[in-house]
Design a protein around this motif. Structure first.
Motif, mmCIF file in Angstrom:
data_model
loop_
_atom_site.group_PDB
_atom_site.id
_atom_site.type_symbol
_atom_site.label_atom_id
_atom_site.label_comp_id
_atom_site.label_asym_id
_atom_site.label_seq_id
_atom_site.Cartn_x
_atom_site.Cartn_y
_atom_site.Cartn_z
ATOM 1 N N GLY A 137 3.110 0.312 5.094
ATOM 2 C CA GLY A 137 3.560 -0.912 4.450
ATOM 3 C C GLY A 137 2.902 -2.154 5.017
ATOM 4 O O GLY A 137 1.773 -2.126 5.525
ATOM 5 N N LEU B 6 1.453 3.003 0.070
ATOM 6 C CA LEU B 6 2.128 2.063 0.960
ATOM 7 C C LEU B 6 2.769 2.797 2.130
ATOM 8 O O LEU B 6 2.685 2.353 3.283
ATOM 9 C CB LEU B 6 3.185 1.278 0.186
ATOM 10 C CG LEU B 6 2.660 0.325 -0.898
ATOM 11 C CD1 LEU B 6 3.814 -0.269 -1.683
ATOM 12 C CD2 LEU B 6 1.817 -0.779 -0.284
ATOM 13 N N ASN C 155 8.923 -4.906 3.079
ATOM 14 C CA ASN C 155 9.075 -3.564 3.648
ATOM 15 C C ASN C 155 10.494 -3.046 3.459
ATOM 16 O O ASN C 155 10.704 -1.857 3.162
ATOM 17 C CB ASN C 155 8.718 -3.576 5.138
ATOM 18 C CG ASN C 155 7.220 -3.530 5.378
ATOM 19 O OD1 ASN C 155 6.446 -3.211 4.487
ATOM 20 N ND2 ASN C 155 6.822 -3.850 6.600
#
Length: 377
Positions: A190, A185, A77
């Motif tokens: 994410g 994403l 992330n």
């Protein structure tokens, strides 16, 4: 298209150096470019100093202090948050890749915008790497030979090379080698950083991407070679069991719960079946949940030769929406693999690349053909 290569690293200094060497040889189409984003998850082996000494162009290095909440999910992330490309390619620090690796990921993403691309990760055997030669060029002569293939390819060979038709395609998202556009994403937030230790943070992402409607495709030409083979030990298995319980509670879905089948192949103290057999059971159970129970189906066969690619492509486009299709691709480069996996077919769409004579007979026995394009059987 700009590609952001996201690489989490933890005490993988020498292995990461080899990956960076091989990524430097990447060849993209004119107009495409790539950047590297390394998220160092608290390494103490001099990873940061190594990266600085290499002075790689277009590389962002992030050092994340190690805490009790450190995880692969958090590292990825952090790297994705720094990425500036429209396509995120995820690869692990203990792999090496060939010059066409990034281009192969990009090639599939040009087929459709809502796609997850997965590539194989075979394991290299024992032996030394010629680091100086890999710094100058990518050659298989500078590294150990492949010792073990990616078992996911056995699953695809069993059911169909069309990953998008697998009920468990989301489970096969291993972020050691995968890509997805950054917009998806970010829309999903994410990785879930509640997944700690080893396992299932990528599976959870795959499940959420699938639930969001994305297609899945396997590109056998986008290969990341694993620098070492690592078995699952008791600690890793314990992490996996804990993360599975969290994932089951999070989603409250039967297809998530039946992942427990996979545990039969993963417990080092009581491994009851092989991993491929576990995937076979998992796929059949997931299909049953979808209502895709075995029923008599006859298929229209499309055989693709090197000189019939254009005609076969037109046939797939014309028939894919209304017929159950069985595609046998005899081209060396698997010319229709991407197209087949990116088609929105209403019925069954099976794909097999260059099956042997025995395998072909088995396929026709299992999937009877009513008619064929070009009359080839």
């Amino acid at each position: 298209m700009k590609v952001s290569v996201v690489i989490p690293a933890f005490n993988a200094r020498s292995k990461l150096r080899l990956l960076l060497y091989t990524l430097a040889h990447s060849v993209l189409d004119p107009g495409d470019s790539f950047e590297l984003v390394v998220a160092d998850d608290g390494s103490t082996d001099g990873t940061g100093e190594m990266v600085a000494e290499l002075a790689v162009d277009d590389l962002t290095y992030l050092y994340l202090p190690r805490t009790d909440r450190s995880s692969r999910a958090a590292a990825r992330n952090a790297a994705i948050a720094k990425a500036t490309g429209e396509l995120i390619v995820m690869v692990d620090a203990d792999t090496v890749v060939g010059p066409a690796y990034l281009a192969e990921h990009v090639r599939y993403h040009r087929l459709r915008n809502d796609l997850v691309v997965i590539g194989p990760r075979p394991d290299l055997g024992d032996g030394d790497f010629d680091e100086e030669r890999l710094r100058r060029e990518f050659t298989f002569d500078a590294m150990p030979a492949v010792a073990w293939g990616d078992p996911r390819e056995q699953v695809l060979a069993e059911f169909s090379g069309n990953m998008n038709r697998l009920a468990i395609c989301w489970h096969l998202l291993f972020t050691c080698n995968a890509s997805v556009r950054i917009e998806h994403l970010r829309r999903l937030g994410g990785f879930d950083e509640a997944f700690l230790g080893w396992g299932l943070e990528d599976t959870d992402l795959g499940y959420r991407l699938r639930q969001a409607g994305l297609a899945f495709a396997f590109n056998a030409s986008a290969v990341a070679y694993h620098q070492r083979r690592r078995g699952i030990d008791a600690g890793m298995y314990g992490d996996w069991v804990r993360n599975l319980a969290y994932m089951m509670d999070k989603h409250q879905a039967p297809e998530v719960a039946i992942q427990s089948i996979v545990g039969l192949a993963m417990n080092p103290a009581d491994r009851r079946i092989g991993w491929v057999e576990a995937m076979r059971c998992f796929e059949f159970a997931a299909r049953a949940l979808e209502g895709r129970l075995p029923v008599p189906i006859t298929y229209r066969l499309v055989v693709v030769e090197e000189d019939t690619v254009d005609a076969a492509t037109a046939e797939l486009v014309a028939r894919g929406a209304t017929s159950d299709l069985l595609v046998i691709d005899e081209t060396r480069g698997a010319e229709l693999a991407g197209l087949v996996q990116c088609m929105d077919a209403s019925g069954e769409l099976l794909y097999f690349h260059r099956p042997s004579a025995a395998r072909r007979a088995e396929i026709f026995s299992r999937y009877p053909v009513a008619e064929s394009f070009n009359g080839l059987l």
